[in-house]
Design a protein around this motif. Structure first.
Motif, PDB file in Angstrom:
ATOM      1  N   SER A 158       0.847  -1.187   0.000  1.00  0.00           N
ATOM      2  CA  SER A 158       0.000   0.000   0.000  1.00  0.00           C
ATOM      3  C   SER A 158       0.886   1.242   0.000  1.00  0.00           C
ATOM      4  CB  SER A 158      -0.924   0.017   1.228  1.00  0.00           C
ATOM      5  OG  SER A 158      -0.170   0.087   2.423  1.00  0.00           O
ATOM      6  N   TRP A 159       0.308   2.373  -0.376  1.00  0.00           N
ATOM      7  CA  TRP A 159       1.054   3.607  -0.348  1.00  0.00           C
ATOM      8  C   TRP A 159       0.108   4.754  -0.036  1.00  0.00           C
ATOM      9  CZ3 TRP A 159       0.482   7.945  -3.472  1.00  0.00           C
ATOM     10  CH2 TRP A 159      -0.379   7.783  -4.577  1.00  0.00           C
ATOM     11  N   MET A 160       0.686   5.841   0.458  1.00  0.00           N
ATOM     12  CA  MET A 160      -0.112   7.035   0.721  1.00  0.00           C
ATOM     13  C   MET A 160       0.750   8.271   0.523  1.00  0.00           C
ATOM     14  SD  MET A 160      -0.409   7.077   4.909  1.00  0.00           S
ATOM     15  CE  MET A 160      -0.938   5.376   4.979  1.00  0.00           C
ATOM     16  N   GLN A 161       0.075   9.387   0.326  1.00  0.00           N
ATOM     17  CA  GLN A 161       0.747  10.674   0.214  1.00  0.00           C
ATOM     18  C   GLN A 161       0.456  11.476   1.472  1.00  0.00           C
ATOM     19  OE1 GLN A 161       2.616  11.328  -2.560  1.00  0.00           O
ATOM     20  NE2 GLN A 161       3.388  13.225  -1.611  1.00  0.00           N
ATOM     21  N   ILE A 162       1.496  11.906   2.173  1.00  0.00           N
ATOM     22  CA  ILE A 162       1.353  12.689   3.399  1.00  0.00           C
ATOM     23  C   ILE A 162       2.042  14.019   3.163  1.00  0.00           C
ATOM     24  CG2 ILE A 162       1.739  12.735   5.883  1.00  0.00           C
ATOM     25  CD1 ILE A 162       2.214   9.683   5.725  1.00  0.00           C
ATOM     26  N   ASP A 163       1.267  15.044   2.870  1.00  0.00           N
ATOM     27  CA  ASP A 163       1.830  16.338   2.478  1.00  0.00           C
ATOM     28  C   ASP A 163       2.817  16.120   1.321  1.00  0.00           C
ATOM     29  OD1 ASP A 163       0.281  17.606   4.325  1.00  0.00           O
ATOM     30  OD2 ASP A 163       1.861  17.909   5.791  1.00  0.00           O
ATOM     31  N   GLU A 164       4.091  16.432   1.528  1.00  0.00           N
ATOM     32  CA  GLU A 164       5.079  16.291   0.457  1.00  0.00           C
ATOM     33  C   GLU A 164       5.795  14.942   0.493  1.00  0.00           C
ATOM     34  OE1 GLU A 164       7.557  19.645   1.280  1.00  0.00           O
ATOM     35  OE2 GLU A 164       6.402  20.963  -0.042  1.00  0.00           O
ATOM     36  N   ILE A 165       5.370  14.059   1.373  1.00  0.00           N
ATOM     37  CA  ILE A 165       6.054  12.774   1.571  1.00  0.00           C
ATOM     38  C   ILE A 165       5.225  11.640   0.970  1.00  0.00           C
ATOM     39  CG2 ILE A 165       6.970  11.148   3.271  1.00  0.00           C
ATOM     40  CD1 ILE A 165       7.205  13.567   5.205  1.00  0.00           C
ATOM     41  N   THR A 166       5.864  10.834   0.125  1.00  0.00           N
ATOM     42  CA  THR A 166       5.250   9.613  -0.377  1.00  0.00           C
ATOM     43  C   THR A 166       5.726   8.449   0.490  1.00  0.00           C
ATOM     44  OG1 THR A 166       5.212  10.469  -2.640  1.00  0.00           O
ATOM     45  CG2 THR A 166       4.970   8.094  -2.367  1.00  0.00           C
ATOM     46  N   PHE A 167       4.769   7.627   0.925  1.00  0.00           N
ATOM     47  CA  PHE A 167       5.044   6.568   1.898  1.00  0.00           C
ATOM     48  C   PHE A 167       4.560   5.234   1.327  1.00  0.00           C
ATOM     49  CE2 PHE A 167       3.255   4.564   5.975  1.00  0.00           C
ATOM     50  CZ  PHE A 167       4.441   3.907   6.265  1.00  0.00           C
ATOM     51  N   LEU A 168       5.483   4.300   1.113  1.00  0.00           N
ATOM     52  CA  LEU A 168       5.168   2.989   0.546  1.00  0.00           C
ATOM     53  C   LEU A 168       5.429   1.912   1.594  1.00  0.00           C
ATOM     54  CD1 LEU A 168       4.563   1.043  -1.879  1.00  0.00           C
ATOM     55  CD2 LEU A 168       7.019   1.144  -2.376  1.00  0.00           C
ATOM     56  N   VAL A 169       4.471   0.982   1.734  1.00  0.00           N
ATOM     57  CA  VAL A 169       4.605  -0.131   2.675  1.00  0.00           C
ATOM     58  C   VAL A 169       4.484  -1.444   1.912  1.00  0.00           C
ATOM     59  CG1 VAL A 169       3.740  -1.223   4.777  1.00  0.00           C
ATOM     60  CG2 VAL A 169       3.500   1.232   4.473  1.00  0.00           C
ATOM     61  N   GLU A 170       5.445  -2.348   2.125  1.00  0.00           N
ATOM     62  CA  GLU A 170       5.408  -3.688   1.548  1.00  0.00           C
ATOM     63  C   GLU A 170       5.440  -4.693   2.705  1.00  0.00           C
ATOM     64  OE1 GLU A 170       7.872  -3.608  -2.454  1.00  0.00           O
ATOM     65  OE2 GLU A 170       8.826  -2.329  -0.927  1.00  0.00           O
ATOM     66  N   ASN A 171       4.335  -5.425   2.879  1.00  0.00           N
ATOM     67  CA  ASN A 171       4.155  -6.318   4.021  1.00  0.00           C
ATOM     68  C   ASN A 171       4.332  -7.784   3.638  1.00  0.00           C
ATOM     69  OD1 ASN A 171       3.401  -4.317   5.983  1.00  0.00           O
ATOM     70  ND2 ASN A 171       1.396  -4.197   4.997  1.00  0.00           N
ATOM     71  N   GLU A 172       4.937  -8.529   4.546  1.00  0.00           N
ATOM     72  CA  GLU A 172       5.031  -9.984   4.409  1.00  0.00           C
ATOM     73  C   GLU A 172       4.606 -10.606   5.736  1.00  0.00           C
ATOM     74  OE1 GLU A 172       8.864 -12.444   4.563  1.00  0.00           O
ATOM     75  OE2 GLU A 172       8.441 -12.315   2.404  1.00  0.00           O
ATOM     76  N   TYR A 173       3.648 -11.522   5.683  1.00  0.00           N
ATOM     77  CA  TYR A 173       3.136 -12.126   6.917  1.00  0.00           C
ATOM     78  C   TYR A 173       3.862 -13.438   7.200  1.00  0.00           C
ATOM     79  CZ  TYR A 173      -0.055 -13.526  10.601  1.00  0.00           C
ATOM     80  OH  TYR A 173      -0.592 -13.901  11.818  1.00  0.00           O
ATOM     81  N   ASP A 174       4.483 -13.505   8.379  1.00  0.00           N
ATOM     82  CA  ASP A 174       5.196 -14.695   8.834  1.00  0.00           C
ATOM     83  C   ASP A 174       4.223 -15.557   9.635  1.00  0.00           C
ATOM     84  OD1 ASP A 174       6.755 -16.584  10.172  1.00  0.00           O
ATOM     85  OD2 ASP A 174       8.432 -15.210  10.484  1.00  0.00           O
ATOM     86  N   VAL A 175       3.743 -16.648   9.027  1.00  0.00           N
ATOM     87  CA  VAL A 175       2.717 -17.459   9.681  1.00  0.00           C
ATOM     88  C   VAL A 175       3.263 -18.235  10.873  1.00  0.00           C
ATOM     89  CG1 VAL A 175       1.328 -17.670   7.593  1.00  0.00           C
ATOM     90  CG2 VAL A 175       3.082 -19.382   8.058  1.00  0.00           C
ATOM     91  N   ARG A 176       4.548 -18.530  10.883  1.00  0.00           N
ATOM     92  CA  ARG A 176       5.132 -19.271  12.011  1.00  0.00           C
ATOM     93  C   ARG A 176       5.239 -18.406  13.263  1.00  0.00           C
ATOM     94  NH1 ARG A 176       7.475 -24.146  10.624  1.00  0.00           N
ATOM     95  NH2 ARG A 176       7.662 -24.544   8.374  1.00  0.00           N
ATOM     96  N   GLU A 177       5.508 -17.115  13.058  1.00  0.00           N
ATOM     97  CA  GLU A 177       5.687 -16.200  14.183  1.00  0.00           C
ATOM     98  C   GLU A 177       4.472 -15.300  14.425  1.00  0.00           C
ATOM     99  OE1 GLU A 177       8.240 -16.058  16.264  1.00  0.00           O
ATOM    100  OE2 GLU A 177       9.297 -17.697  15.251  1.00  0.00           O
ATOM    101  N   SER A 178       3.481 -15.384  13.531  1.00  0.00           N
ATOM    102  CA  SER A 178       2.320 -14.489  13.613  1.00  0.00           C
ATOM    103  C   SER A 178       2.767 -13.034  13.700  1.00  0.00           C
ATOM    104  CB  SER A 178       1.415 -14.851  14.794  1.00  0.00           C
ATOM    105  OG  SER A 178       0.838 -16.111  14.619  1.00  0.00           O
ATOM    106  N   CYS A 179       3.544 -12.631  12.728  1.00  0.00           N
ATOM    107  CA  CYS A 179       4.019 -11.246  12.727  1.00  0.00           C
ATOM    108  C   CYS A 179       4.109 -10.735  11.290  1.00  0.00           C
ATOM    109  CB  CYS A 179       5.351 -11.109  13.444  1.00  0.00           C
ATOM    110  SG  CYS A 179       6.743 -11.803  12.551  1.00  0.00           S
TER     111      CYS A 179
END
Length: 246
Positions: A158-179
């Motif tokens: 996902s990504w968002m624009q916060i004022d002049e800052i572009t913010f990108l998040v790339e998530n990976e779910y670890d099923v063994r650690e639930s994190c």
């Protein structure tokens, strides 16, 4: 822990820009209601950041202690508190190891910081909070990363624009650690900053068990600041717990 060197520079700027005065006011009104405090009583802000909640609650005539690991955040809070002559003690340090003297009638941890810890450390974290509270004192946690919120519609990117800052998040779910292991990228005027984070995912039932082991009883589960009950798929959980009487 990954969070020890996370909150600085552009990352801190993005976090500040994402918060509004209206949001802060609503959250502090909520805290004022559910913590059931009396004027002048002591409140503990855990992972206080630059102190947007601490400052507002101090204006409501509570004595606030804020703890955060980011020196620049604490410096900002200290300067504002001194300038406005507000009753705030701002402490630089890791909440897990910093020395506090207890006697707080209320405590809170807002902004997803509540998901930093795996099971064994989460229990230590909750016990420390319980130790800081007077019997009957209340604690509020806010998280968007409880299992019942995050897993029904898990977003890998996902990504968002916060004022002049572009913010990108790339998530990976670890099923063994639930994190959730996340790669975060911040962009502004040619500057690029990358950070990694790790957030642990708990079910509400697990929270009940952990809180009970720490001497805290969960008394309310809200899905919104208006006091509506939390239901599966709500974006945020506002959890209210109380320290057991002696």
């Amino acid at each position: 822990m990954w969070y020890k060197n996370f909150f600085s520079g552009l990352v801190q700027d993005a976090w500040k820009a994402a918060q509004t005065d209206e949001q802060t006011e609503l959250e502090c009104d909520f805290l004022n209601d559910v913590l059931e405090l009396q004027t002048g009583q002591r409140v503990l802000d855990i992972f206080c950041g630059h102190g947007r909640h601490a400052l507002e609650l101090a204006r409501m005539d509570y004595a606030v202690t804020g703890v955060d690991i980011a020196p620049e955040s604490i410096r900002d809070l200290q300067k504002t508190a001194q300038r406005q002559k507000l009753p705030i003690e701002a402490i630089t340090g890791d909440f897990m190891t910093v020395s506090l003297d207890g006697g707080f009638h209320g405590a809170y941890c807002l902004g997803n910081s509540f998901s930093f810890f795996p099971h064994d450390q989460m229990l230590v974290f909750l016990r420390k909070i319980a130790d800081q509270l007077v019997p009957g004192g209340r604690f509020v946690a806010d998280t968007a990363l409880i299992a019942e919120s995050i897993l029904p519609d898990f977003q890998e990117r996902s990504w968002m624009q916060i004022d002049e800052i572009t913010f990108l998040v790339e998530n990976e779910y670890d099923v063994r650690e639930s994190c959730i292991n996340a790669q975060l990228t911040y962009l502004r005027h040619g500057e690029t900053v990358r950070r990694q984070s790790r957030h642990y995912v708990y079910t509400i039932a697990e929270m009940h068990r952990l809180f009970a082991q720490a001497g805290l009883v969960i008394v309310e589960l809200f899905g919104n600041l208006d006091g509506s009950d939390f239901v599966l798929g709500d974006d945020r959980l506002f959890l209210v717990a109380q320290k057991k009487p002696e």
